[in-house]
Write an enzyme that holds these catalytic residues in place. Sequence first.
Site, mmCIF file in Angstrom:
data_model
loop_
_atom_site.group_PDB
_atom_site.id
_atom_site.type_symbol
_atom_site.label_atom_id
_atom_site.label_comp_id
_atom_site.label_asym_id
_atom_site.label_seq_id
_atom_site.Cartn_x
_atom_site.Cartn_y
_atom_site.Cartn_z
ATOM 1 N N LYS A 180 -8.381 21.274 -27.035
ATOM 2 C CA LYS A 180 -7.846 22.369 -26.218
ATOM 3 C C LYS A 180 -8.897 22.870 -25.241
ATOM 4 C CE LYS A 180 -6.856 26.290 -28.328
ATOM 5 N NZ LYS A 180 -7.565 27.414 -27.687
ATOM 6 N N HIS A 219 -1.444 24.979 -43.052
ATOM 7 C CA HIS A 219 -0.967 25.145 -41.683
ATOM 8 C C HIS A 219 0.368 24.426 -41.582
ATOM 9 C CE1 HIS A 219 -4.781 26.744 -40.372
ATOM 10 N NE2 HIS A 219 -5.406 25.676 -40.783
#
Length: 890
Positions: free
Chosen positions: A556, A161
């Site tokens: 989140k 990532h």
Amino acid sequence: MRELTRTEAIDLVGRDEAENELPERMRADVRMLGALLGRVLRESGSPGLYEDVERLRQATIAAYTDESPEAFERAARIADSFSIERADEVARAFTVYFHLVNLAEEHQRVRVLRERDGRPEKEDAADSVAAAFVRLSAEVGDDTALQRLQGLRFHPVFTAHPTEARRRAVSSSIRRLVALLTEHDASLQGGADERRAERRMLEEIDTLWRTAPLRAEKPTPVDEVRAIMAVFDETLYTAVPHVYRRVDDALQGPAAGSRTPVVRPFVRLGTWVGGDRDGNPFVTASVTKKAAGIAAEHILLGLQHSADRIAKTLTLAADTTPPSAELTALLQRLSAADEDGAADAAKRAKVEPHKRAMLLIARRIAATRRRDADLSYRDPELLLRDLRTVQDSLAAAGAPRQAYGHLQQLLWQVETFGFHLAELEVRQHSAVHARVLAEAAAGGPLSTQSEEVLEVFRTIAQIQHRYGPRAAGRYIVSFTQSAADLVAVHELARIAVGPGGRPPVLDVIPLFETFADLQAAPQIMAEIVQHPDFAARLEATERRLEVMLGYSDSSKDVGPVAANLALYEAQAKIAAWAQDAGIHLTLFHGRGGALGRGGGPANSAILAQPPHSVDGRFKLTEQGEVIFARYGDPAIAMRHIDQVAAAVLLASAPSIERRNSEAAERYADVATTMDAASRERFFSLVKADGFAPWFATVTPMEEIGLLALGSRPARRGLSVESLEDLRAIPWVFAWSQARINLAGWFGLGTALEAVGDLDLLRRAYDEWPLFRTVIDNVGMSLAKADGRIARRYLDLGDRPDLADLVVGELELTTDWVVRIVGGDGLLANKPVLQRAVKMRSPYVDALSLLQLRALRALRAGELTDEELPQWQRLLLLSVSGVSAGLQNTG
């Protein structure tokens, strides 16, 4: 053009903030590198570039120290006055500056570590494995401490990532500059030609300036595999055994290196690079097979070269160091299998039996790499058996230093890396598995996508057959919500190999990510271990089990405060269940580099974990720029591994477990209040009507997708109208670019206000490790934010209600954190970190002003087809620069 004097080309760092805050030698490095950059800008930039860079630099420094609206407006007007071509050059100049400052900081860290290691009178660092062992021994006794040391396991898993925006060409240039800076140090000490060293650095900085800063296209998964290999080759292959040696030296003293080590290899490397296919259609079974092959090629080549080097040093004659009967038998076996090699070895080592054995072992390793079935080692255990035969023979012949010197290092390397280098892990979404099973149950032809899912299991079996069972076999199920999601993996493996086929050996690992999944985790685990496939695997692994926890998606989902508390509670409950069930649990932490993704110092986080949730075993993901920051330099890598492993060992000390348990109980009411208040505040923002498109407007979230960061798409296929399927990485990355860092702190101010008792919160900061870790990490996150610049980003969205909500929470959180920690500002208790942030912030501000200008132009929607690419490029250049300036962005 005349050469700039040091005073004229003071660089982009400025005398004002560098004079009294940086270590003297680092200050000299930064000034020298900056002066060289200033010269490059004059020589290679367009006319007037250096002067424009200086104007913006001085204005942002003035605005940073002045904090008046007028000073800030002056800096903004300068940024807005540049032509698009000039803005492009200025953004590149500041980005190169950050690369130079980062490497100067890294060089200073390495310098300090090497100087410390060079002082023989020094005591071991307080946070080293050796020091942790001494402390643990004092609490549990030497025998128990040794048992725990020999069962220690630190397992970093590298993931693809890469929020690090720089190209490999840029990284390579920086690495060459690091080497030149080391040479420059030597020239100063040895009286060599300092000017020559600086001239070579000038050439490299000029190359860095001229190198295109942005990738032309996204890297493929195979590109990502090869990039990670550079870290293994250049650092970890030698750094990991050096860590073992350092610990053994500290624990055995003068006897170290002349008898069997007390340290057993405690590092295992993992990788998702080429194996993680959750939401990434470019990672196929073919890619996974190639990833395993590339890694095996690298480690086998390394082992072959090591064996050859050791052979050249084992010039011990048979009359001074007679071979054991076992070594003689080994030589006979090796010679019979490899007649050509035996003849060559006999010629090169006529009276040196140990050398002859190592030469033949090196040839067998080479044959393993070539896949020569007649000569290759079937698995690493057979190689270890031969190496131990050589070692035992040397020790028995009175040559213990040769037995436990470089040969021991090779043994450690084989034990750590095997023939696979890093354990390749596969990850896939639970919904994908359910879809394939439904297709298979329907009895019709399978879709191409489903066939690909099944091919992965056949590939895992092939990798295990070729490189050993450790090479692959861990299979992570993201968004695990039930025991059935885990059972599905074994069912798919059986379907893949067909009736009568042998499925691969699999350790199926649940990944609990959302708030609800974390709460359900203990019940799911209690159910799944009753399933025959899991029960059989538990029996085969001496009841070892892994559970993965997702930091970023939970944050989140409910906000960073509630997520931290939920993660702690989930760990405590899973650990308690494992204790009762007699299971050796390893918790796998899905931490990223950014604070909103579980980032921050790993060792302090480990020491704040619930009782029995570590127990000498710690596994975590490492990604993005964090990989290269922690493992890119050998000295820094060794220090990082030593620190984290020390925390893992010490976390099971009775005093640490008692402290954490009692603190969690003492402050349970505080946690409950903070959880409810922070979650309500977080939901008031993210569940507000129109929040998702507003977020996409006020941050460069959409544009980040244009930046060729990595092979993975930024979203799981849905539009920005929904945040549920927006990946946590761009969620965090976009907020950091907007200088808000919202993902790391939003809701904490309201949570602390709800508690309201400053004295109580200060006691919690002193006594409750989890709370202290949260506050310290938020302090770092807030220090990298900037309220004035953040307001300009927020105003792009024409939603003053949401903008006011964010700014109000930012101010409230900052106020409470400063009051709890004490001092006159953020990071007052961490002066080194505070200094690093202050040194960078004015220059990040300059890039943020350029990024804001580009965003305004793009949001206005009035650009022509010719203008659009130029403004997109400026935005992406600024994203790259801000990433370099902030560092832990993903």
